[in-house]
Write a protein that holds these residues in place. Structure first.
Motif, PDB file in Angstrom:
ATOM      1  N   GLU B 113       0.115  -1.371  -0.074  1.00 13.14           N
ATOM      2  CA  GLU B 113      -0.061   0.189   0.039  1.00 13.14           C
ATOM      3  C   GLU B 113       0.627   1.045   0.350  1.00 13.14           C
ATOM      4  O   GLU B 113       0.379   2.147  -0.756  1.00 13.14           O
ATOM      5  CB  GLU B 113      -0.938  -0.084   1.784  1.00 13.14           C
ATOM      6  N   ASP B 116       2.579   1.078  -3.560  1.00 10.65           N
ATOM      7  CA  ASP B 116       1.584   1.880  -4.751  1.00 10.65           C
ATOM      8  C   ASP B 116       0.464   3.399  -4.022  1.00 10.65           C
ATOM      9  O   ASP B 116       0.945   4.177  -5.625  1.00 10.65           O
ATOM     10  CB  ASP B 116       0.518   1.058  -4.255  1.00 10.65           C
ATOM     11  N   THR B 117       1.287   3.916  -3.166  1.00 12.53           N
ATOM     12  CA  THR B 117       0.686   5.188  -2.661  1.00 12.53           C
ATOM     13  C   THR B 117       1.063   6.168  -3.397  1.00 12.53           C
ATOM     14  O   THR B 117       1.346   7.046  -4.002  1.00 12.53           O
ATOM     15  CB  THR B 117       0.347   5.494  -1.439  1.00 12.53           C
ATOM     16  N   ARG B 119       3.873   5.280  -6.323  1.00  8.75           N
ATOM     17  CA  ARG B 119       3.800   5.599  -6.829  1.00  8.75           C
ATOM     18  C   ARG B 119       2.919   6.101  -7.527  1.00  8.75           C
ATOM     19  O   ARG B 119       3.394   7.138  -9.214  1.00  8.75           O
ATOM     20  CB  ARG B 119       3.674   3.918  -7.327  1.00  8.75           C
ATOM     21  N   SER B 120       1.970   5.801  -7.733  1.00  6.84           N
ATOM     22  CA  SER B 120       0.553   7.076  -8.030  1.00  6.84           C
ATOM     23  C   SER B 120       0.978   8.417  -7.476  1.00  6.84           C
ATOM     24  O   SER B 120       0.773   9.013  -8.780  1.00  6.84           O
ATOM     25  CB  SER B 120      -0.882   6.647  -6.825  1.00  6.84           C
ATOM     26  N   LEU B 123       3.545   9.016 -10.082  1.00 12.23           N
ATOM     27  CA  LEU B 123       2.604   9.239 -11.533  1.00 12.23           C
ATOM     28  C   LEU B 123       2.024  10.927 -11.458  1.00 12.23           C
ATOM     29  O   LEU B 123       2.228  11.049 -12.914  1.00 12.23           O
ATOM     30  CB  LEU B 123       2.504   8.187 -12.081  1.00 12.23           C
ATOM     31  N   MET B 126       4.607  13.337 -12.511  1.00 11.11           N
ATOM     32  CA  MET B 126       4.778  13.349 -14.114  1.00 11.11           C
ATOM     33  C   MET B 126       3.996  13.506 -15.177  1.00 11.11           C
ATOM     34  O   MET B 126       5.123  14.019 -16.014  1.00 11.11           O
ATOM     35  CB  MET B 126       5.247  11.511 -13.484  1.00 11.11           C
ATOM     36  N   ARG B 127       2.490  12.866 -14.292  1.00 13.78           N
ATOM     37  CA  ARG B 127       1.733  13.442 -15.183  1.00 13.78           C
ATOM     38  C   ARG B 127       1.464  15.601 -15.905  1.00 13.78           C
ATOM     39  O   ARG B 127       1.762  15.802 -16.710  1.00 13.78           O
ATOM     40  CB  ARG B 127       0.232  12.897 -14.742  1.00 13.78           C
ATOM     41  N   GLU B 152      11.396   8.941 -12.456  1.00 15.74           N
ATOM     42  CA  GLU B 152      10.921   7.586 -13.399  1.00 15.74           C
ATOM     43  C   GLU B 152      12.037   7.025 -12.264  1.00 15.74           C
ATOM     44  O   GLU B 152      11.714   5.595 -12.234  1.00 15.74           O
ATOM     45  CB  GLU B 152      11.906   7.397 -15.076  1.00 15.74           C
ATOM     46  N   LEU B 155      10.560   5.695  -9.578  1.00 15.93           N
ATOM     47  CA  LEU B 155       9.429   4.485 -10.195  1.00 15.93           C
ATOM     48  C   LEU B 155       9.616   3.025 -10.214  1.00 15.93           C
ATOM     49  O   LEU B 155       9.605   2.698 -10.111  1.00 15.93           O
ATOM     50  CB  LEU B 155       8.915   4.968 -10.883  1.00 15.93           C
ATOM     51  N   GLU B 159       8.884   0.314  -8.135  1.00 16.91           N
ATOM     52  CA  GLU B 159       8.557  -1.213  -8.579  1.00 16.91           C
ATOM     53  C   GLU B 159       9.668  -2.460  -8.311  1.00 16.91           C
ATOM     54  O   GLU B 159       9.158  -4.102  -7.912  1.00 16.91           O
ATOM     55  CB  GLU B 159       8.555  -1.337 -10.366  1.00 16.91           C
ATOM     56  N   ALA B 162       8.663  -3.294  -4.404  1.00 11.51           N
ATOM     57  CA  ALA B 162       7.371  -4.080  -4.911  1.00 11.51           C
ATOM     58  C   ALA B 162       7.839  -5.350  -5.050  1.00 11.51           C
ATOM     59  O   ALA B 162       7.331  -6.977  -4.686  1.00 11.51           O
ATOM     60  CB  ALA B 162       5.909  -3.448  -5.929  1.00 11.51           C
TER      61      ALA B 162
END
Lengths: 781, 174, 229
Positions: B113, B116-117, B119-120, B123, B126-127, B152, B155, B159, B162
């Protein structure tokens, strides 16, 4: 560069050929089968002249009744031999009756003991026939007890039907050409072998035509190494082998196929040799032992074929650059030029042309010119086809998506497409030419007589001393005989000796005479003179049909012993008759005098020969052999002859079947390699196919495009093959002086087989294609 | 970033007022954070003291006095030395993220969790950067790319971590 | 479970096994018109399989996929093929251009598969190629253009039918970052302008950054990051 290095490289290649996975050895085996067929054909070619010589020598060694007219006095080393040949169905049976006159009488070759009267020795083929159900009718005729078989040395073929029977009392009947006294077998003046030039031409063409596609197949198989081989070669370069080493390794792979092919070839040849012993072509059969290739030639084949495979590979790899990172095929060459491609077939034609019209009378055909011409002409197919495919494909317009996909691919690689179908095109062209030649020559051998055989189909010659009436009755009683027209014939001259004019006298009853000529009326006792006969105009020309004129029956000829010279006066009540077309041959309309039995002087009887024409019920099975049996029953020297419009139609069928099988085998072989290449190509496009399916391309569209891709070049190939085949066939027929007839069924069936091969290849590649189109192909892992 | 060296560098093209310097800096480098005036003046006085710049002139007008600065030869040498000295790569050895993950594992919380949080969140940044890059000029693109590549990298670490959580859990538990 | 309101394409409880390997194990997905959704995850996690299922290329072993109110697994293979031809577009990593066809013919291919006449199809194809800045390659064959150009041609092809959903599987996988970014920019721009939904499978964060939101697939299970937060 030393020999050891070469050998090591080649051996490495040989190893790769068999360890290269399924494709690797499939390719090796296919190449081997192709090479094997080629080797077997070559061995057969080297063995064939030998076979023909052996046949000829055996025939010479057993020759007996020679028509020499030479008188041999009776002695204890003489033998009286009578020619008692016969026919059974379509086959002729060689028969001799033997009467040894002393203990040292010569034995015929292949026979170790004279059969006594009532006994006979027979050839194995005849023995088998007589013992079979189908030979029952012949058995009636040849009822002598079989006491032995003629061994191979006395026969000229495994399928020959021959017998020697024992006889007694032949000597009084000695007559040149039928019954002779001899003191030895064998031609006293053996002629050198004189084979039929047209037959040699046939053989030559058959081998060239069968070898060409095999050669092209091998060359093609060697060239399309497949992706896997490419990768392997590139990997070899990467680890440091130089360009020529790599080439030698590739050549080694081809060598493996070729050597394996030699083994296959020897096997095929042995099988073919045995098989050759059981077949008969154009009445010619051979013993397996005849087919012994000369050791030197066989050795040459064994060395030349693998060497050729290596050279072809090295040659084919010229256009291929093997780099450490991959194999690059020489880029698309300049636009193909037409002129030199046309030059090949034209040169071939030019080589054949001088021999047009030679026929069989002008000696052998120049073998080099024939081979060269045929090879060049067929090679023209392989030269012209790439040009045609490129030109046509380049102009093909738009169509559906499947069509577009196929056409575009062909445009990009027309050379590959053309060489894939080259072998098929050459095979079909050759097969068409061969079939034309066969059917033409076969028609020549049987020669349509143009005869009207509806009135009588058999003719029986009755030797002197045989009663015409009795014989006629026996034939009437024979199964399947509808009518018998029995006549007696003799010759009348205008003087007893050295007659200036001769004419024929035919004696028969009114019913028979009406079949021979148009009679105004007929009663027993009438004599007719036939005026206006085209065949025998002697009566009109010689002014012999004048009542009261004195003529002589059986006049003597100059230098011959005196004949009967029976005087006869042309009667006053001579009636005139008009000719009608001959009984068995339209052109042979009866001329001369016709006489009813009552008008015949008894003195004529010894001067007349008997003859009967038979009208048969053709629906009766084996009716001819029933008649032959009756004839044999009447006397051993009664000769029967069958008249027919054409003969041996079934023999042509056999050859056509053989040709079919041969062509189909070659085509199937080529088809198999086509399939391997096709599958390889499809596998290379696995990802693309899956992607196309992913965005919704119908599987049907892709399948169709695969079909087009092979169908277009094959269509062009078959068209070209038909054109070249027909041209070659026409030229060959003209060379053998045979009327040119195009056998369209043959052309269609040959091209049909070619097309069928492509269809089968496409169909066989569809299931793997569908499998490749599955989305699994998209998975990158 | 060394503001002193940057300002020195800007002076190389010619003498400027403090205000000009701030504007030029903001324009070229201050996309995210403009300089405060105070920062400019304190920096300049330090440079003056070290003899890297001199006061070229003073304008007195209606408003506050405005000094014009010019670079000295020592200043030019200093810029040259700064450019020629490689930056020490960031060691990244102390990572809050790593601490968070280990702590989650130790306290038997869901470490996935956490990852992922994060990572979100990465991202999302990055957006935003990607969007800005799309609309911006070359300078924008280069600056955003710099940030994007760093994100990146983070990130990729997320990954990787994880994928190795199970092993890490074992190691932590020992 | 009903698909989320307003979604164009959604999947629930997808399961798909290849032999012993479980590629999807209860994956979920949903996308709205005009949305760009990145499907991320380590390689072998099942993201490509998810895309294949969503596009109707592969039938899942169980679960439902709803496109525009229609149940995808209830369709025949032919119907799904037709759907892919007319409503969906595809870009893959490589191996998708037919090497024998020219670029413009490649781009026109999906239209022609739909029955558009050749001339009209190639005209539309060319306008798309120009939009993707590869109009001057029309006469070239795929083997004669660079990877980046080829991929733009492929993007043009995927868009030529004005699809409602564009499936992109590692579309920049074979490209360097400059070319990859340009392709992504063009792709997302074009998709947005036609209000097409984009399902973007990638393992690269910088490519995923062109999306509106991302879904992470791990061991065959999906995780919608937006809803999770």
């Amino acid at each position: 560069m030393n020999v050891r290095q070469w050998a090591a490289d080649l051996m490495l290649g040989v190893r790769f050929a068999f360890t290269g996975g399924r494709e690797g050895w499939t390719r090796a085996v296919l190449t081997a089968v192709g090479v094997g067929l080629g080797v077997a054909l070559l061995l057969l070619t080297t063995a064939l002249p030998n076979a023909l010589t052996v046949r000829h020598d055996r025939e010479a060694a057993r020759s007996d009744v020679t028509f020499s007219g030479e008188e041999v006095p009776k002695a204890n080393d003489t033998l009286v031999i009578a020619k008692v040949d016969s026919n059974f169905r379509e086959d002729s049976v060689r028969g001799r009756a033997l009467e040894p006159e002393g203990p040292r009488a010569p034995l015929p070759p292949g026979v170790d003991k004279f059969p006594a009267k009532g006994e006979m020795v027979v050839s194995p083929a005849l023995k088998e026939l007589l013992e079979s159900d189908s030979g029952a009718l012949l058995r009636e005729r040849l009822s002598d007890r079989i006491v032995g078989t003629i061994s191979e040395s006395g026969l000229i073929g495994s399928a020959e039907l021959a017998f020697y029977q024992g006889a007694e009392g032949l000597a009084p009947h000695i007559q040149s050409g039928t019954i002779e006294r001899i003191d030895r077998f064998g031609d006293p003046e053996p002629t050198s072998e004189q084979s039929d030039p047209v037959l040699l031409l046939l053989i030559l063409v058959v081998f060239v035509v069968l070898l060409m596609p095999v050669a092209i197949f091998i060359a093609t198989a060697v060239r399309f190494g497949g992706e896997q081989r490419d990768r392997r070669l590139a990997a070899l370069r990467l680890v440091g082998s130089d360009s020529s080493m790599t080439r030698r390794i590739a050549a080694g792979e081809a060598l493996a196929g070729a050597v394996l092919g030699l083994v296959f070839g020897a096997g095929f040849f042995m099988v073919g040799r045995q098989f050759a012993g059981t077949t008969e072509v154009f009445h010619i059969s051979v013993f397996p032992s005849y087919l012994n290739p000369s050791p030197l030639l066989a050795l040459l084949v064994a060395v030349a074929v693998p060497a050729a495979a290596v050279l072809v590979t090295l040659f084919a790899l010229r256009g291929v650059v093997i780099e450490p990172l991959g194999v690059v095929r020489a880029g698309r060459p300049r636009r193909r030029r037409l002129w030199w491609r046309l030059l090949l077939p034209l040169a071939g034609l030019a080589m054949l042309f001088p021999m047009v019209g030679n026929g069989r009378e002008n000696g052998d055909f120049n073998q080099y010119l024939v081979t060269g011409g045929v090879v060049l002409l067929l090679f023209g197919v392989t030269a012209l086809l790439p040009w045609i495919v490129e030109t046509v494909v380049g102009r093909l317009g738009s169509g559906g998506v499947s069509w577009q996909l196929a056409v575009r691919r062909l445009q990009l690689s027309s050379g590959t497409a053309a060489s894939m179908v080259n072998g098929i095109a050459v095979a079909v062209a050759g097969a068409i030419a061969m079939q034309m030649l066969f059917s033409g020559v076969d028609a020549y051998y049987t020669r349509s007589t143009g005869q009207d055989v509806s009135r009588a189909q058999m003719e029986v010659t009755l030797p002197e001393g045989t009663s015409v009436e009795t014989s006629a009755q026996k034939f009437r009683d024979t199964e399947g005989v509808r009518a018998v027209y029995a006549i007696s014939e003799g010759y009348l001259g205008d003087s007893a000796k050295d007659a200036e004019w001769n004419t024929q006298l035919t004696v028969g009853d009114c019913a028979t005479l009406r079949e021979l000529a148009n009679l105004p009326s007929c009663r027993d006792g009438d004599v007719f003179a036939v005026h206006g006969s085209q065949w025998d105009p002697s009566l009109d020309d010689g002014k012999m049909a004048e009542p009261g004129r004195k003529l002589y029956m059986d006049p003597s000829d100059v230098g011959e012993p005196k004949s009967l010279e029976i005087p006869w006066t042309v009667p006053q009540d001579l009636k005139a008759a008009k000719p009608r077309p001959g009984l068995v041959d339209e052109d042979m309309d009866q001329g001369g005098f016709l006489m009813t039995p009552k008008a015949m002087p008894d003195a004529f009887a010894p001067a007349l020969d008997g003859r009967a024409y038979l009208k048969l019920d053709q629906s009766t099975p084996d009716v001819q052999d029933h008649v032959r049996n009756t004839a044999a029953d009447i006397g051993p020297l009664v000769d029967t002859m069958t008249w027919a419009e054409t003969e041996r139609a079934d023999r042509y069928d056999a050859i056509r079947t053989g040709l079919f099988v041969g062509a189909t085998c070659v085509l199937a072989l080529i088809g198999a390699s086509l399939l391997v290449s096709q599958l390889e190509q499809l596998r290379e496009r696995k990802k693309l196919l899956s992607a196309l399916v992913a965005f919704g391309t119908r599987r049907r569209t892709l399948s169709l495009s695969v079909l087009w891709q092979t169908a277009i070049p094959i269509m062009l190939g078959l068209l070209l093959a038909s054109a070249v085949g027909l041209t070659l066939g026409t030229v060959l027929l003209k060379m053998s002086n045979t009327p040119v007839v195009v056998d369209w069924t043959g052309v269609l069936s040959m091209t049909g087989i070619g097309a069928a091969v492509v269809l089968v290849v496409t169909l066989c590649s569809l299931p793997p294609l569908v499998r490749l189109m599955r989305p699994e192909g998209l998975r990158t892992e | 970033m060394s503001i002193g060296h940057t300002l020195l560098g800007l002076l190389e093209s010619g003498p400027r007022h403090g205000y000009d310097l701030k504007r030029a800096f903001d324009e070229k480098f201050g996309h995210d954070r403009p300089l405060h005036y105070g920062q400019v003046y304190s920096t300049m006085s330090r440079l003056l003291k070290n003899g890297l710049v001199v006061v070229d002139g003073v304008e007195t007008g209606g408003g506050p006095e405005r000094k014009r600065y010019a670079i000295t030869d020592d200043g030019i040498t200093d810029v040259q030395r700064w450019l020629g000295t490689p930056e020490k790569p960031e060691p990244y050895l102390q990572s809050t993220l790593y601490t968070k993950v280990v702590l989650a594992l130790l306290t038997r919380r869901d470490a996935t969790e956490v990852l992922d949080t994060q990572r979100s969140e990465h991202l999302r940044s990055m957006r935003i950067l990607t969007d800005r890059k799309r609309k911006g000029d070359l300078a924008d693109q280069l600056i955003c790319d710099h940030a994007l590549f760093h994100l990146e990298a983070d990130l990729r670490w997320l990954e990787l971590t994880a994928a190795r959580l199970d092993k890490l859990r074992e190691a932590v538990a020992r | 479970m009903t698909p989320p309101a307003g979604s164009l394409l959604s999947a629930e409880q997808l399961r798909k096994a290849y032999g012993p390997t479980l590629a999807l194990d209860g994956a979920e997905f949903s996308i709205h018109p005009g949305e760009v959704v990145a499907v991320m995850g380590p390689s072998g996690s099942g993201k490509s399989t998810l895309l294949h299922c969503l596009a109707g290329i592969v039938t899942p072993d169980s679960g439902t996929i709803t496109y525009n109110g229609h149940e995808l697994s209830a369709m025949s293979d032919a119907q799904r093929s037709a759907l892919r031809r007319s409503e969906f577009g595809f870009v893959f990593q490589f191996g998708q251009l037919v090497p024998e066809l020219t670029c413009v013919e490649n781009v026109a291919l999906p239209l022609r598969l739909n029955g558009t006449p050749r001339k009209a199809a190639e005209r539309t194809a060319l306008s798309w190629m120009e939009r993707l800045e590869v109009g001057d390659l029309r006469k070239k064959r795929p083997g004669e253009v660079s990877g980046g150009q080829g991929q733009r041609v492929a993007v043009a092809r995927s868009l030529v039918t004005s699809p409602r959903v564009l499936f992109a599987d590692e579309p920049t996988g074979a490209l360097d970052s400059l070319n990859g970014e340009r392709v992504m920019e063009l792709l997302t721009e074009a998709a947005r302008s036609t209000n097409a939904a984009v399902v973007l499978v990638t393992h690269e964060a910088r490519v995923a950054a062109y999306s509106d939101r991302e879904i992470v697939v791990r061991d065959g299970k999906s995780r919608d990051m937006e809803r999770a937060v």
